[in-house]
Write a protein that holds these residues in place. Structure first.
Motif, PDB file in Angstrom:
ATOM      1  N   ASP A 172     -12.767 -58.446   7.804  1.00  0.00           N
ATOM      2  CA  ASP A 172     -12.042 -57.240   7.427  1.00  0.00           C
ATOM      3  C   ASP A 172     -12.645 -56.009   8.107  1.00  0.00           C
ATOM      4  N   PHE A 173     -11.863 -54.946   8.127  1.00  0.00           N
ATOM      5  CA  PHE A 173     -12.241 -53.690   8.767  1.00  0.00           C
ATOM      6  C   PHE A 173     -12.336 -52.594   7.709  1.00  0.00           C
ATOM      7  N   LEU A 174     -13.341 -51.746   7.848  1.00  0.00           N
ATOM      8  CA  LEU A 174     -13.522 -50.615   6.933  1.00  0.00           C
ATOM      9  C   LEU A 174     -13.735 -49.356   7.745  1.00  0.00           C
ATOM     10  N   GLU A 175     -12.970 -48.333   7.420  1.00  0.00           N
ATOM     11  CA  GLU A 175     -13.211 -46.996   7.964  1.00  0.00           C
ATOM     12  C   GLU A 175     -13.481 -46.107   6.770  1.00  0.00           C
ATOM     13  N   ALA A 176     -14.582 -45.378   6.809  1.00  0.00           N
ATOM     14  CA  ALA A 176     -14.978 -44.555   5.664  1.00  0.00           C
ATOM     15  C   ALA A 176     -15.508 -43.220   6.150  1.00  0.00           C
ATOM     16  N   ALA A 177     -15.051 -42.169   5.483  1.00  0.00           N
ATOM     17  CA  ALA A 177     -15.515 -40.826   5.812  1.00  0.00           C
ATOM     18  C   ALA A 177     -15.744 -40.060   4.518  1.00  0.00           C
ATOM     19  N   THR A 178     -16.822 -39.311   4.483  1.00  0.00           N
ATOM     20  CA  THR A 178     -17.138 -38.518   3.297  1.00  0.00           C
ATOM     21  C   THR A 178     -17.754 -37.182   3.689  1.00  0.00           C
ATOM     22  N   TYR A 179     -17.355 -36.161   2.979  1.00  0.00           N
ATOM     23  CA  TYR A 179     -17.960 -34.825   3.099  1.00  0.00           C
ATOM     24  C   TYR A 179     -18.590 -34.548   1.750  1.00  0.00           C
ATOM     25  N   PHE A 180     -19.826 -34.076   1.753  1.00  0.00           N
ATOM     26  CA  PHE A 180     -20.541 -33.872   0.499  1.00  0.00           C
ATOM     27  C   PHE A 180     -21.376 -32.599   0.553  1.00  0.00           C
ATOM     28  N   TYR A 184     -13.166 -37.371   0.574  1.00  0.00           N
ATOM     29  CA  TYR A 184     -13.412 -38.728   1.048  1.00  0.00           C
ATOM     30  C   TYR A 184     -12.116 -39.422   1.418  1.00  0.00           C
ATOM     31  N   HIS A 185     -12.269 -40.415   2.268  1.00  0.00           N
ATOM     32  CA  HIS A 185     -11.159 -41.264   2.723  1.00  0.00           C
ATOM     33  C   HIS A 185     -11.794 -42.592   3.107  1.00  0.00           C
ATOM     34  N   TYR A 186     -11.485 -43.642   2.368  1.00  0.00           N
ATOM     35  CA  TYR A 186     -12.028 -44.967   2.639  1.00  0.00           C
ATOM     36  C   TYR A 186     -10.858 -45.939   2.793  1.00  0.00           C
ATOM     37  N   GLN A 187     -10.786 -46.609   3.918  1.00  0.00           N
ATOM     38  CA  GLN A 187      -9.681 -47.527   4.175  1.00  0.00           C
ATOM     39  C   GLN A 187     -10.210 -48.914   4.503  1.00  0.00           C
ATOM     40  N   TRP A 188      -9.772 -49.894   3.713  1.00  0.00           N
ATOM     41  CA  TRP A 188     -10.172 -51.289   3.855  1.00  0.00           C
ATOM     42  C   TRP A 188      -8.936 -52.067   4.304  1.00  0.00           C
ATOM     43  N   MET A 189      -9.048 -52.733   5.449  1.00  0.00           N
ATOM     44  CA  MET A 189      -7.900 -53.433   6.032  1.00  0.00           C
ATOM     45  C   MET A 189      -8.257 -54.865   6.403  1.00  0.00           C
ATOM     46  N   ASN A 190      -7.209 -55.656   6.643  1.00  0.00           N
ATOM     47  CA  ASN A 190      -7.422 -57.024   7.088  1.00  0.00           C
ATOM     48  C   ASN A 190      -7.980 -57.029   8.518  1.00  0.00           C
ATOM     49  N   LEU A 210      -2.995 -53.177   4.864  1.00  0.00           N
ATOM     50  CA  LEU A 210      -3.882 -52.385   4.020  1.00  0.00           C
ATOM     51  C   LEU A 210      -4.296 -53.209   2.817  1.00  0.00           C
ATOM     52  N   ARG A 211      -5.586 -53.280   2.590  1.00  0.00           N
ATOM     53  CA  ARG A 211      -6.061 -53.895   1.352  1.00  0.00           C
ATOM     54  C   ARG A 211      -6.135 -52.806   0.281  1.00  0.00           C
ATOM     55  N   ARG A 212      -6.893 -51.748   0.584  1.00  0.00           N
ATOM     56  CA  ARG A 212      -6.983 -50.589  -0.313  1.00  0.00           C
ATOM     57  C   ARG A 212      -7.365 -49.360   0.499  1.00  0.00           C
TER      58      ARG A 212
END
Length: 132
Positions: A48-56, A68-74, A80-82
């Motif tokens: 699976d592939f994950l792209e994640a970005a966060t500002y804090f 934040y933006h977190y994308q979990w894909m096949n 799109l998984r979530r």
């Protein structure tokens, strides 16, 4: 800035030592005196592939996730998984602006704010079947 750099180092250590992360790349990483940003792309050990970005920001000496933006894909990145985010475009959701898209863009459910460490714990539970 040391607390912010330390927080990013903790996240990267979690990525390096996670049993579900096969490899990851830091796309962007920066800190200022009171805020910071991290964006990563990762291949998980199930393909699976994950792209994640966060500002804090730092409040009371603790990192607080603001955006934040977190994308979990096949593996093919075609399904799109979530996707978790707090873009304010679903005011009908009880947890607005926090929400999660599950399986497709139109299936939007309430969610809580997640930082990257919480995201990683969630994914580890989902992929291994063992809750943390």
């Amino acid at each position: 800035m040391a607390k912010l750099d330390n927080y990013l180092n903790i996240i990267e250590t979690a990525l390096m030592t996670s049993e579900i992360v096969a490899e990851y790349t830091v796309v962007s990483r920066w800190t200022n005196t009171d805020d910071g940003y991290l964006r990563i792309r990762a291949t998980l050990n199930n393909g699976d592939f994950l792209e994640a970005a966060t500002y804090f920001v730092i409040e009371d000496e603790h990192p607080i996730t603001v955006d934040y933006h977190y994308q979990w894909m096949n593996p093919a990145k075609s399904e799109l998984r979530r996707r978790w985010d707090n873009t304010p475009h679903h005011p009908e959701i009880a947890t607005f602006p926090h929400h999660c898209h599950i399986k497709n863009e139109n299936n939007v459910l309430p969610s809580i704010s997640l930082d990257m460490l919480q995201l990683l714990q969630f994914l580890e539970g989902e992929i291994t079947g063992v809750e943390n």
